[in-house]
Design a protein around this motif. Structure first.
Motif, short mmCIF file in Angstrom:
data_model
loop_
_atom_site.label_atom_id
_atom_site.label_comp_id
_atom_site.label_asym_id
_atom_site.label_seq_id
_atom_site.Cartn_x
_atom_site.Cartn_y
_atom_site.Cartn_z
N MET A 1 0.84 -1.20 0.00
CA MET A 1 0.00 0.00 0.00
C MET A 1 0.88 1.26 0.00
SD MET A 1 -2.90 0.88 2.80
CE MET A 1 -3.74 2.42 2.79
N LYS A 2 0.55 2.18 -0.92
CA LYS A 2 1.33 3.41 -0.98
C LYS A 2 0.98 4.31 0.20
CE LYS A 2 1.75 3.62 -5.98
NZ LYS A 2 1.20 4.26 -7.19
N VAL A 3 2.00 4.97 0.72
CA VAL A 3 1.76 5.88 1.85
C VAL A 3 1.66 7.31 1.30
CG1 VAL A 3 2.72 6.78 4.02
CG2 VAL A 3 2.98 4.36 3.42
N LEU A 4 0.61 8.01 1.69
CA LEU A 4 0.39 9.38 1.23
C LEU A 4 1.48 10.29 1.81
CD1 LEU A 4 -1.67 11.44 -0.13
CD2 LEU A 4 -2.55 11.76 2.18
N PRO A 5 2.29 10.90 0.94
CA PRO A 5 3.30 11.82 1.49
C PRO A 5 2.63 13.11 1.96
CG PRO A 5 3.45 11.77 -0.91
CD PRO A 5 2.33 10.85 -0.54
N THR A 6 3.01 13.59 3.10
CA THR A 6 2.37 14.81 3.63
C THR A 6 3.35 15.98 3.74
OG1 THR A 6 2.77 14.08 5.88
CG2 THR A 6 0.62 13.54 4.94
N THR A 7 4.66 15.66 3.72
CA THR A 7 5.65 16.75 3.77
C THR A 7 6.58 16.68 2.56
OG1 THR A 7 7.05 15.39 5.14
CG2 THR A 7 5.67 17.01 6.29
N CYS A 8 7.06 17.83 2.16
CA CYS A 8 7.92 17.94 0.98
C CYS A 8 9.26 17.24 1.25
CB CYS A 8 8.13 19.41 0.65
SG CYS A 8 9.32 19.66 -0.66
N PRO A 9 9.69 16.34 0.36
CA PRO A 9 10.99 15.68 0.58
C PRO A 9 12.17 16.63 0.40
CG PRO A 9 10.03 15.00 -1.51
CD PRO A 9 9.02 15.89 -0.86
N SER A 10 11.90 17.76 -0.25
CA SER A 10 12.98 18.70 -0.51
C SER A 10 13.16 19.72 0.62
CB SER A 10 12.69 19.42 -1.83
OG SER A 10 13.63 20.43 -2.06
N CYS A 11 12.04 20.35 1.05
CA CYS A 11 12.17 21.41 2.07
C CYS A 11 11.43 21.10 3.37
CB CYS A 11 11.68 22.74 1.49
SG CYS A 11 9.91 22.79 1.25
N SER A 12 10.77 19.94 3.43
CA SER A 12 10.04 19.48 4.63
C SER A 12 8.79 20.29 4.97
CB SER A 12 10.95 19.45 5.87
OG SER A 12 12.01 18.60 5.62
N ASN A 13 8.37 21.17 4.07
CA ASN A 13 7.14 21.91 4.33
C ASN A 13 5.92 21.05 4.03
OD1 ASN A 13 7.61 24.45 5.43
ND2 ASN A 13 8.34 25.23 3.46
#
Lengths: 205, 96
Positions: free
Chosen positions: B1-13
């Motif tokens: 199951m894919k996990v919904l990303p909630t924060t930006c992998p680049s800037c963590s926003n």
């Protein structure tokens, strides 16, 4: 994670943080039984828990005194921790969790009471005392006595360390406190409880 | 199951939703939507909240169901509350 890893993690948690699984009334009942049994067993070897961390042997006393020592140590430690918890923690605390987990945390002293049972410990303690107070010690000891005494002292030391670790975990879980605030308030409580328990025990002696 | 990303992998926003799609008719809606507060929590936190609701909000019942002590469950809930607070604060600030 393999099943063996999960099982070993669970075992480690039961050994060093059983409060993750048991707290409240259940812990209080279990802890009080442990304190009373430790005092009862201790009375057979004249082992006194005459202070929150203290273990001493030799002095004869009535049974109630051994039982009272355990109860005094427990209360002297639990009450300051609860008040620090009220000040420092952001969670809503239950006094029964603090009392219960702190009582349960004293269970290594049951093992201490058992290893202190052999009479050899008393003989070596008397020998050491007479060596310190006189030039020619009167009490005689056999080499086996020394071996038993050394073994008991190693176990006692380990049990003291284990009990302090358990008392800290009990505090962290029951009051939801972590980090520097937890360590600082725990150390202050431990020192205060050690002094207070010694005074109370001396007063009832 | 894919996990919904909630924060930006680049800037963590915090990430926002750019598009939504209907699986049935393939209608796609584009825009900029904030993720709901609870979706921003970790999977473990979301699971805990679902179990908490199923237990009618009873920490005692939760403790019994999970085989954990009452303070452990209460601490976990307090931890989640601490996670929610900053997100809720920023949402209120954006509204104001």
């Amino acid at each position: 994670m393999t099943e063996a890893t999960v099982n070993s993690n669970r075992l480690a948690q039961w050994l060093f943080n059983p409060f993750k699984f048991i707290a409240g009334f259940k812990a209080l009942l279990l802890g009080l039984s442990i304190i009373l049994i430790s005092g009862f067993v201790g009375s057979f070897g004249n082992t006194h828990f005459d202070g929150v961390l203290d273990v001493h042997t030799g002095l004869e006393a009535p049974m109630w005194f051994f039982l009272a020592e355990g109860a005094i140590n427990w209360i002297c430690m639990a009450i300051p921790l609860f008040f620090f918890g009220l000040i420092v923690s952001r969670s809503s605390l239950r006094i029964i969790d603090v009392l219960g987990t702190q009582a349960m945390a004293r269970w290594p002293y049951l093992i201490t009471a058992v290893v202190m049972l052999p009479d050899a410990n008393r003989r070596v303690a008397e020998y050491l005392m007479s060596t310190l107070t006189q030039n020619n010690p009167t009490a005689a000891i056999a080499p086996i006595d020394v071996s038993i005494f050394v073994f008991a002292m190693i176990v006692v030391l380990l049990m003291v360390i284990w009990m302090v670790a358990l008392m800290y975990q009990a505090y962290a879980v029951s009051c939801n406190i972590k980090g520097a605030a937890a360590i600082a308030t725990f150390i202050v409580s431990l020192i205060g409880a050690e002094i207070l328990s010694k005074i109370v025990i001396l007063l009832i002696l | 199951m894919k996990v919904l990303p909630t924060t930006c992998p680049s800037c963590s926003n915090q990430l926002n939703v750019k598009s939504l799609i209907c699986e049935s008719c393939q209608t796609e809606i584009q825009g900029q939507y904030e993720l709901p507060l609870l979706s921003r929590l970790s999977f473990h936190d979301q699971d805990f909240i679902i179990e908490f609701i199923k237990a009618s909000g009873s920490l005692k019942e939760m403790a019994r169901l999970l085989g954990l002590s009452y303070p452990t469950v209460r601490n976990r809930l307090d931890e989640i509350i601490e996670h929610i607070k900053p997100a809720e604060k920023s949402r209120k600030e954006k509204k104001a």
